[in-house]
Structure formats: structure tokens, C-alpha cells
Design a protein around this motif. Structure first.
Motif, PDB file in Angstrom:
ATOM      1  N   PHE A  55      23.783  46.367  37.363  1.00 35.25           N
ATOM      2  CA  PHE A  55      23.469  45.154  38.115  1.00 35.25           C
ATOM      3  C   PHE A  55      24.723  44.287  38.297  1.00 35.25           C
ATOM      4  N   VAL A  56      25.475  44.090  37.219  1.00 34.26           N
ATOM      5  CA  VAL A  56      26.666  43.244  37.286  1.00 34.26           C
ATOM      6  C   VAL A  56      27.672  43.808  38.288  1.00 34.26           C
ATOM      7  N   GLU A  57      27.878  45.107  38.266  1.00 30.32           N
ATOM      8  CA  GLU A  57      28.815  45.707  39.224  1.00 30.32           C
ATOM      9  C   GLU A  57      28.331  45.514  40.660  1.00 30.32           C
ATOM     10  N   LYS A  58      27.027  45.645  40.859  1.00 34.92           N
ATOM     11  CA  LYS A  58      26.477  45.444  42.211  1.00 34.92           C
ATOM     12  C   LYS A  58      26.706  44.005  42.671  1.00 34.92           C
ATOM     13  N   LYS A  59      26.484  43.031  41.768  1.00 36.29           N
ATOM     14  CA  LYS A  59      26.688  41.635  42.150  1.00 36.29           C
ATOM     15  C   LYS A  59      28.146  41.369  42.511  1.00 36.29           C
ATOM     16  N   MET A  60      29.062  41.977  41.782  1.00 35.78           N
ATOM     17  CA  MET A  60      30.482  41.762  42.094  1.00 35.78           C
ATOM     18  C   MET A  60      30.837  42.364  43.457  1.00 35.78           C
ATOM     19  N   GLY A  61      30.224  43.500  43.783  1.00 37.15           N
ATOM     20  CA  GLY A  61      30.435  44.082  45.113  1.00 37.15           C
ATOM     21  C   GLY A  61      29.848  43.203  46.199  1.00 37.15           C
ATOM     22  N   GLN A  62      28.649  42.655  45.968  1.00 35.43           N
ATOM     23  CA  GLN A  62      28.036  41.737  46.930  1.00 35.43           C
ATOM     24  C   GLN A  62      28.923  40.511  47.141  1.00 35.43           C
ATOM     25  N   LEU A  63      29.479  40.012  46.039  1.00 31.95           N
ATOM     26  CA  LEU A  63      30.300  38.806  46.121  1.00 31.95           C
ATOM     27  C   LEU A  63      31.553  39.054  46.954  1.00 31.95           C
ATOM     28  N   ARG A  64      32.194  40.210  46.773  1.00 31.92           N
ATOM     29  CA  ARG A  64      33.391  40.519  47.567  1.00 31.92           C
ATOM     30  C   ARG A  64      33.060  40.568  49.053  1.00 31.92           C
ATOM     31  N   THR A  65      31.942  41.219  49.403  1.00 36.92           N
ATOM     32  CA  THR A  65      31.527  41.290  50.808  1.00 36.92           C
ATOM     33  C   THR A  65      31.221  39.899  51.354  1.00 36.92           C
TER      34      THR A  65
ATOM     35  N   LYS B 298      32.414  36.985  50.324  1.00 34.26           N
ATOM     36  CA  LYS B 298      33.644  36.202  50.500  1.00 34.26           C
ATOM     37  C   LYS B 298      34.419  36.633  51.744  1.00 34.26           C
ATOM     38  N   ASP B 299      34.411  37.936  52.016  1.00 33.29           N
ATOM     39  CA  ASP B 299      35.061  38.405  53.239  1.00 33.29           C
ATOM     40  C   ASP B 299      34.372  37.827  54.473  1.00 33.29           C
ATOM     41  N   GLU B 300      33.061  37.798  54.465  1.00 33.55           N
ATOM     42  CA  GLU B 300      32.309  37.241  55.604  1.00 33.55           C
ATOM     43  C   GLU B 300      32.565  35.753  55.739  1.00 33.55           C
ATOM     44  N   CYS B 301      32.641  35.050  54.621  1.00 34.66           N
ATOM     45  CA  CYS B 301      32.948  33.603  54.666  1.00 34.66           C
ATOM     46  C   CYS B 301      34.334  33.364  55.259  1.00 34.66           C
ATOM     47  N   THR B 302      35.293  34.171  54.837  1.00 33.34           N
ATOM     48  CA  THR B 302      36.647  34.034  55.364  1.00 33.34           C
ATOM     49  C   THR B 302      36.666  34.234  56.880  1.00 33.34           C
ATOM     50  N   ALA B 303      35.937  35.277  57.336  1.00 35.77           N
ATOM     51  CA  ALA B 303      35.896  35.563  58.778  1.00 35.77           C
ATOM     52  C   ALA B 303      35.171  34.461  59.539  1.00 35.77           C
ATOM     53  N   ARG B 304      34.158  33.867  58.926  1.00 32.25           N
ATOM     54  CA  ARG B 304      33.333  32.878  59.639  1.00 32.25           C
ATOM     55  C   ARG B 304      33.954  31.488  59.630  1.00 32.25           C
TER      56      ARG B 304
END
Length: 457
Positions: A437-447, A449-455
Motif C-alpha cells: 500500500f505504501v509503495e502504491k501511495k508513493m507512486g500515486q503521489l509522484r503522478t 505532483k507531475d500533474e500539478c506541475t503541468a497544470r
């Protein structure tokens, strides 16, 4: 032990921005429709044409126009839920539920609820602007304005004025204690939205809650995961809520900034589910009307007499587990406990809250004494006794966490945790799941943050 302030309320900035953009576009449309809406309100209200546009009212979830009329009767408002701040899929349901509850309360209590002239779904509104309620406009000042500490500089938090006169609070608390006492006497056999069939009031539909709306609008929660029917037992409802909290944890991508926070939230939400047998009371009912948002900011008062003139915004009122009604009010400091939990100041909250709780309970005891038949004692346990027991046992905190997905984690670690680091309290299945679960959350967070940067860049 994790630092409680690191578990503060966290919204999905992308979803929140989408909602704000949707709301702004809608506000532009509705402001352009002012004249059309004046005619529409006059037709639905009766009593002649509107003679004057008297302004608008804007709340967290709703937007209203106020109109005057030639018949000399009260001004009327037409109120719409704001898209983007109320989930589109829930707007019609929200309004239909609220109208039913307002009529139910007008029939069964003396709570000052505005009179509804007309209401309708989105399909019935001009330009399909949304579901609407047309009701009397009530004069008054928001009660929270009378009670709050005068803001200083850039302060935005609404908190109780620590220097407020006790006689003022006693007068206010006496009225609200009366409302809560009356509500505590009304019962249903199921948990869910209240509706009428002929002359019979009952529960046949799912509960629609404040938390559900928040999850959809600021967390990106899939609304198809919500319950679809009423509940017969409090434990079944609370298990559904626990599932909702866990689904929220899995679906909101930015709910954990690092691995430790992900673990802390994972433990808190699994432990909440484990605590249901400890804190669930009155499992088979009866169930009592409860409003998630019944608080001073949704009450109007005459500032001279301190008489409450209206109680507003019943959109998230349902027949709920009785234990919610048996908790002392969470709003006695105006803001909820999360304001202090976000600072890591549970002791400060307790120090400020407990004297006001005792003051409110004294007002409730006076109201209870008035209701006892002459020469007889009121049936035990009294509502005031139940509220004291809720605070003493910690059930207050469990129930608050049940209704607040965004505050659950901080509440758990500050008030419900039994000691230790928490992992050892989980069952084998949850412990085995946590690492993945923790690894999945960290992957979600990276995605995310990338979307926030683009937006936003």
C-alpha cells in the motif's frame, strides 16, 4: 508515534481547482439570469410580481437571490446548490432530501425553519441552472458573527470569543439545547434520508452526508462507491463508513506526503474499523435525525435580543445512529477540533472546550427539567447524561472521526490510539498489505505532483 500536525486536513488541489472553475462559470450564468429568475420565483411563490432585486447570499454549498414582492409578504429567496462545491451527481438528491427534512421539522418541532414555497429538480429550473428551493427570507445576523472572536490582521479562523459574556452564551445555549432535546425525541427504525409517503414519515433511501459531498468535490472520490440503500443497524452503517474511509485513503492520490504519513493513515483507518464493536451503541435503533452541519454559522439571530430567528441548511440531515445525537456538540468553540489538531494542540482544545461543554450541558439540564411531567422524574439516562458519558468514554472522538474522513487520522492518533506504534494492533491481512500500500501511495503521489506541475506552473 507520528506527529499529529503532519496528518492535517489535505484536499486534492486539482479536484478543488476544477470545482472552483466549474462554480465560477456557473455563477456567471446565474447572475445573467437574474431577471428571468425574478419572474420564475414570482410565478412559483404567488402573490404578484417581484418588485425589487434585494441582493444575493453566498454560502459554502449554496447561492441565493433575494427578491421583494408587491403583496407585502416576506421577501423570498431562491437557493441553488453551487456546482463544483456540491457534487453534480448529488445535487438533485441533496435538495429533495432537504425539503423533506424542513417540512418534517416544521411539523414535529419548534425549531425556526424557513417556510418553503416551492422547489424543483434541475430539469424544472430556468436554463437548467440546478435544483432549487424557494423559501421565505428571514432577517437576522449569523450567530457565529455574534459569538466569534473579532478577527485580527489576516486571521481567517472563526473561533469563539474567549471574553464573551456568560449570560450571552447561556441564552444562546438554552435555545440550541432545546432544539437538540426536541430532535432527540424523534425516532426512526432505519438509517437514511427522511421522506414522507402520505401522512407517514419514514426512511427508505440511503443517507446522503456532508462527508460524501466533500469526498467527491475535493478528493476525487468515485461516487459509485457510496451506499445505495438505507441501513437497519448502526454497526452495518459504521462498517460502510469504515469502508468509505479506506476507499478514500486508496483513491486520493496526495493524501500522504511520505511513507510515514501513509503508514500512519493506513493504521488509523484500519483501527477505526476495528473499534466499531467498542464504540457502537444502540445497534438496532432507534435512529434519530442528525444534521452534520447544525452549527452557529447556519443560524440567524436578532443581535439585540439574542433570539434565534432561523436555523438553515439541513441538506445533509438523516436519521442516524443515536450515538451521534448523544455526543456533546462539536462546534462549541465555533471551529471544530481539527483547527487545534492541525497545530498538534489537543490539550489546548480540551482546555478550551470542556468549560463550554459543561456550560452547554447545564443549559440542557434546565431544558430536560422543563420536560418532566409535574411530580415525575424524566426517564433515564437523560440526554445530558449521555453526552457526558460520550465525552468521558471517548466515543465523542470515534463519532467525530466517523463523520470526517479528512480529520479521521489526526483524531485517531490524538484521542483513540491505545499505545504502541499501532502496527501490532492490525490483523495479519492488514499488516501484510501495508508495505505494498505504501509503495502504491508513493507512486500515486509522484503522478499527482507531475500533474500539478503541468497544470499550475
Amino acid at each position: 508515534m507520528w506527529k499529529i500536525s503532519s496528518l492535517k486536513t489535505c484536499f486534492d488541489e486539482i479536484e478543488e481547482t476544477k470545482g472552483d472553475d466549474e462554480c465560477r462559470a456557473w455563477l456567471s450564468r446565474i447572475l445573467d439570469a437574474k431577471v428571468e429568475l425574478a419572474t420564475f420565483v414570482a410565478t412559483r411563490r404567488g402573490g404578484g410580481r417581484a418588485t425589487e432585486y434585494a441582493g444575493f447570499l453566498k454560502g459554502s454549498f449554496n447561492f441565493s437571490f433575494r427578491f421583494k414582492f408587491r403583496d407585502g409578504g416576506p421577501d423570498a429567496i431562491i437557493r441553488f446548490p453551487k456546482p463544483g462545491h456540491t457534487a453534480t451527481a448529488l445535487r438533485d438528491e441533496k435538495v429533495a432530501n432537504e425539503v423533506e427534512v424542513m417540512e418534517y421539522l416544521r411539523q414535529n418541532t419548534t425549531i425556526p425553519v424557513p417556510r418553503v414555497h416551492s422547489w424543483g429538480f434541475t430539469s424544472e429550473s430556468p436554463q437548467q441552472l440546478g435544483p432549487f428551493i424557494i423559501m421565505d427570507y428571514i432577517q437576522g445576523t449569523p450567530l457565529s458573527t455574534v459569538l466569534r472572536q473579532p478577527p485580527k490582521d489576516d486571521q481567517v479562523d472563526v473561533v469563539l470569543d474567549p471574553g464573551i459574556d456568560n449570560s450571552t452564551l447561556d441564552k444562546i445555549y438554552g435555545q440550541i439545547a432545546d432544539y437538540l432535546f426536541q430532535l432527540s425525541q424523534l425516532t426512526f427504525t432505519r438509517i437514511g434520508a427522511i421522506s414522507r409517503d402520505g401522512d407517514t414519515w419514514s426512511v427508505t433511501k440511503r443517507p446522503l452526508t456532508y462527508n460524501m459531498n466533500e469526498l467527491v468535490t475535493v478528493a476525487g472520490y468515485p461516487d459509485n462507491l457510496f451506499p445505495t440503500s438505507a441501513f437497519d443497524r448502526a454497526s452495518d452503517y459504521l462498517r460502510s463508513v469504515a469502508d468509505e474511509h479506506l476507499a478514500h485513503l486508496r483513491t486520493q492520490r496526495n493524501l500522504a506526503d511520505d511513507r510515514q504519513i501513509a503508514q500512519a493513515r493506513f493504521i488509523a483507518r484500519h483501527r477505526f474499523a476495528q473499534l466499531i464493536p467498542k464504540y457502537c451503541t444502540d445497534d438496532a435503533g432507534p435512529f434519530i435525525p442528525f444534521c452534520d452541519d447544525l452549527r452557529p454559522s447556519n443560524m440567524l439571530v436578532d443581535p439585540e435580543t439574542l433570539q434565534i430567528t432561523a436555523v438553515l441548511d439541513f441538506e445533509f440531515t438523516n436519521a442516524m445512529p443515536a450515538q451521534f445525537t448523544y455526543d456533546p456538540p462539536w462546534w462549541l468553540l465555533l471551529s471544530g477540533p481539527e483547527l487545534w489538531l492541525d497545530r498538534g494542540s489537543m490539550s489546548e482544545f480540551r482546555d478550551l472546550y470542556q468549560p463550554r461543554m459543561e456550560q452547554f450541558l447545564r443549559a440542557l439540564e434546565l431544558r430536560e427539567g422543563m420536560s418532566a411531567p409535574e411530580g415525575q422524574k424524566l426517564a433515564e439516562p437523560r440526554l445530558s447524561t449521555r453526552m457526558r458519558d460520550s465525552w468521558r468514554s471517548g466515543r465523542f472522538w470515534f463519532d467525530y472521526a466517523a463523520r470526517k474522513s479528512f480529520e479521521l487520522d489526526a483524531v485517531y492518533w490524538a484521542a483513540l490510539h491505545d499505545g504502541g506504534i499501532g502496527i501490532e494492533l492490525l490483523d495479519d491481512e492488514a499488516r501484510a498489505e501495508m508495505g505494498l500500500f505504501v509503495e502504491k501511495k508513493m507512486g500515486q503521489l509522484r503522478t499527482y505532483k507531475d500533474e500539478c506541475t503541468a497544470r499550475f506552473s
